[in-house]
Design a protein around this motif. Structure first.
Motif, short mmCIF file in Angstrom:
data_model
loop_
_atom_site.label_atom_id
_atom_site.label_comp_id
_atom_site.label_asym_id
_atom_site.label_seq_id
_atom_site.Cartn_x
_atom_site.Cartn_y
_atom_site.Cartn_z
N SER A 246 66.11 -69.12 17.33
CA SER A 246 66.75 -70.01 16.05
C SER A 246 65.30 -70.64 14.90
CB SER A 246 67.22 -71.72 16.01
OG SER A 246 68.30 -71.32 17.21
N TRP A 247 63.97 -70.80 15.69
CA TRP A 247 62.73 -71.18 15.23
C TRP A 247 61.96 -69.87 14.29
CZ3 TRP A 247 57.94 -68.77 16.41
CH2 TRP A 247 57.06 -69.08 15.75
N ARG A 248 62.20 -68.49 15.80
CA ARG A 248 62.11 -67.30 14.61
C ARG A 248 62.92 -67.36 13.37
NH1 ARG A 248 62.97 -61.43 17.26
NH2 ARG A 248 64.98 -62.36 16.31
N GLU A 249 63.88 -67.29 12.80
CA GLU A 249 65.00 -67.15 12.05
C GLU A 249 64.73 -68.19 11.08
OE1 GLU A 249 69.66 -67.56 11.05
OE2 GLU A 249 68.83 -67.27 13.15
N GLY A 250 63.81 -69.32 11.41
CA GLY A 250 63.97 -70.43 10.28
C GLY A 250 62.39 -70.51 9.43
N PRO B 98 70.34 -66.14 17.45
CA PRO B 98 70.44 -68.01 17.82
C PRO B 98 72.18 -68.06 18.52
CG PRO B 98 69.41 -67.78 15.61
CD PRO B 98 70.53 -66.26 15.92
N ARG C 10 65.51 -72.23 25.73
CA ARG C 10 64.74 -72.51 24.99
C ARG C 10 64.19 -70.77 24.51
NH1 ARG C 10 59.84 -73.78 29.02
NH2 ARG C 10 60.95 -75.61 28.58
N ARG D 13 66.78 -71.39 21.47
CA ARG D 13 65.42 -72.68 20.16
C ARG D 13 64.26 -71.22 20.06
NH1 ARG D 13 64.69 -76.40 24.09
NH2 ARG D 13 62.24 -76.25 24.07
N TRP D 14 64.09 -70.71 20.84
CA TRP D 14 62.69 -69.16 20.17
C TRP D 14 63.01 -68.44 18.87
CZ3 TRP D 14 62.33 -64.39 20.02
CH2 TRP D 14 60.83 -63.63 19.65
#
Length: 243
Positions: free
Chosen positions: A239-243, A169, A233, A236-237
């Motif tokens: 960051s979401w995958r890392e989270g 990210p 976008r 964000r994807w």
């Protein structure tokens, strides 16, 4: 119908609509600028200019990504830490050097065309990627590396599956900044004979044709907004995958 609420869809639709519709907008610009004999840029197709502009940006950005990420990885290894200040200084110097000056120096060596423009964009876009990758790799917790070593991962596997994956990210943020810089800077590529959406702007400035300037500037701005939304976008994807 979620796409109707998506700003990216609207921006992309508006950009494509203008690429298609501008060649038919001569009456509109004639009304706005009655003093101009030729208020509509017609030397090249707007579609062709947009593709050429994208080619310049993508080529320079890929080159900057390969060099920037590779240098950052090297600078964060044990064998390359001593070179980190030098690499950061060289990248910073490349961005502070005006692109017009880079073009002026490159043209006598490489000639007119896209190549000197790609070199200038590469130098200008390298620093954000290098800094983003360094910051991302530095932010990876030492405990994650230790766990990877405990699991028997080799250096390359740790780098790919742990460090770069967690830093993605932040790296993407640097790439996003670099691409935005290059989309705007690519407009001056037309000064050395490279086709881009800056061609109407450059010709408009030299011929005091405000209509040309508006046509090129609006397309460059919309292209930047579309790419920024798309890269945001993707960031964000990641960051979401890392989270």
């Amino acid at each position: 119908m979620r796409w109707l609420k998506d700003p990216l869809s609207w921006l992309l639709a508006l950009f494509l609509l203008l690429l298609w519709g501008l060649p038919y907008s001569a009456p509109l610009f004639s009304a706005w600028f009655p003093q101009l004999e030729r208020p509509l840029y017609q030397q090249d197709s707007f579609w062709r200019l947009a593709l050429a502009h994208l080619w310049l940006v993508v080529s320079a950005s890929i080159l900057a990504m390969v060099v920037g990420v590779s240098c950052a990885v090297f600078a964060t290894r044990q064998s390359g830490r001593a070179f980190r200040p030098l690499l950061e200084t060289l990248a910073a110097a490349g961005q502070t050097f005006p692109p017009v000056a880079v073009l002026a120096i490159a043209v006598p060596v490489m000639g007119f065309g896209a190549l000197p423009a790609v070199i200038a964009l590469f130098l200008y876009g390298l620093l954000p990627i290098l800094q983003g990758t360094l910051a991302g790799l530095d932010s990876v917790p030492a405990s994650n590396r230790e766990i990877a070593i405990g699991l028997g991962m080799g250096p390359w596997r740790r780098l790919w599956q742990i460090e770069l994956a967690l830093a993605a990210p932040v790296i993407m943020a640097g790439i996003r900044t670099s691409v935005m810089i290059n989309i705007g800077t690519a407009a001056i590529a037309s000064t050395v004979g490279a086709e881009s959406l800056g061609s109407p702007v450059i010709i408009g400035l030299s011929g005091f044709n405000t209509a040309y300037i508006i046509q090129g500037a609006v397309l460059v701005a919309l292209l930047a907004l579309v790419c920024d939304r798309a890269l945001e976008r993707l960031q964000r994807w990641l960051s979401w995958r890392e989270g």
